[in-house]
Design an enzyme around this catalytic site. Structure first.
Site, PDB file in Angstrom:
ATOM      1  NE  ARG A  30       2.037   8.915  -6.195  1.00  0.00           N
ATOM      2  CZ  ARG A  30       1.427  10.217  -7.077  1.00  0.00           C
ATOM      3  NH1 ARG A  30       0.156  10.544  -6.702  1.00  0.00           N
ATOM      4  NH2 ARG A  30       2.212  10.034  -8.309  1.00  0.00           N
ATOM      5  NE  ARG A  86      -3.784   5.773   8.448  1.00  0.00           N
ATOM      6  CZ  ARG A  86      -4.089   7.261   8.585  1.00  0.00           C
ATOM      7  NH1 ARG A  86      -2.825   7.729   7.702  1.00  0.00           N
ATOM      8  NH2 ARG A  86      -4.468   8.107   9.176  1.00  0.00           N
ATOM      9  CG  ASP A  92      -1.506   8.904   3.566  1.00  0.00           C
ATOM     10  OD1 ASP A  92      -1.026   9.279   2.390  1.00  0.00           O
ATOM     11  OD2 ASP A  92      -2.558   8.059   3.367  1.00  0.00           O
ATOM     12  CE1 TYR A 126       1.165   0.278   2.656  1.00  0.00           C
ATOM     13  CE2 TYR A 126       0.370  -0.673   1.651  1.00  0.00           C
ATOM     14  CZ  TYR A 126       0.850   0.704   1.041  1.00  0.00           C
ATOM     15  OH  TYR A 126       1.298   0.939   0.801  1.00  0.00           O
TER      16      TYR A 126
END
Length: 247
Positions: free
Chosen positions: A49, A194, A51, A109
């Site tokens: 999921r 992040r 953001d 990522y």
């Protein structure tokens, strides 16, 4: 029958992956397109999921349909009605109990930072003016592989049973005026990448010491870690599954 879709998307105009009542999401757009082509209401489950504003170079999602599909024809039709920011790369038939999220064994990522002003990447990379010590950032990044509890990097009030994640890669790479942080783990917590990047940036600025990262992780306290960098520099780049999982 269950099918996997391999997708990529520019997350800029969307409020993340997950369908929500008052905003347009990737999931909603895909489900609407699938329902039109298949002529039956179709739900889709993603591997993760992302953001609001986060991008995906590769993500998997599954859906069920009662009949066989012509892969090339189906992909062509689906791409024809999807907006330009979302693209279907491949369609795979999988076993009926395959799950795009729970069967994934790793996710990767990348986070992009550019150090010179560039209007062509401003919505897809984090512009950071101040000089960063990449060697210190990489020294700290290596320490992440020694730990599994990353509650300190998790968004508060998140509904998870465990904060444990196994990180197998965490490294900064430099390409002229661009910095890329690459990280791979079996799973990620909400906002985890992040928050890690923001903490490593503060180490690169020498606002935090490399050894401070150890204390931050052990504290399990989000307020001890660094800030959360902007979403537009983050990309989900790869989701892996067990061998011979996809037919």
């Amino acid at each position: 029958m269950r099918y996997f879709l391999e997708l990529s998307y520019d997350g800029t105009p969307y409020h993340g992956w997950q369908r929500q009542p008052n905003a347009v999401s990737i999931q909603e757009v895909l489900e609407n397109a699938l329902s039109i082509i298949l002529r039956v209401k179709t739900e889709i489950v993603g591997a993760g999921r992302t953001d609001t504003g986060v991008h995906a170079k590769q993500i998997m999602a599954h859906f069920d349909y009662h009949d066989s599909l012509d892969y090339d024809d189906f992909r062509y039709k689906l791409n024809s009605i999807l907006p330009t920011q979302i693209a279907v790369q491949c369609l795979y038939k999988v076993r009926d109990d395959a799950h795009a999220r729970f069967d994934a064994v790793s996710r990767s990522y990348e986070y992009y930072v550019h150090t010179q002003k560039d209007p062509f990447v401003s919505n897809r990379s984090y512009y950071f003016k101040k000089p960063l010590d990449v060697d210190l950032m990489n020294e700290a990044a290596k320490l992440l592989l020694n730990y599994t509890n990353f509650k300190c990097f998790s968004k508060s009030k998140t509904d998870v049973k465990t904060y444990n994640c196994t990180i197998t890669e965490a490294i900064w790479e430099r390409n002229e005026d661009q910095l890329i942080f690459k990280i791979t783990a079996n799973r990620f917590l909400r906002n985890m990448v992040r928050a890690i990047v923001g903490t490593l940036v503060e180490i690169g600025l020498q606002k935090l010491d490399v050894k401070d990262l150890i204390e931050i992780i052990k504290s399990e306290d989000r307020s001890r870690a660094g800030y959360s960098v902007p979403a537009h520099g983050l990309y989900l780049t790869k989701v892996e599954y067990p061998k011979k999982f996809i037919r």
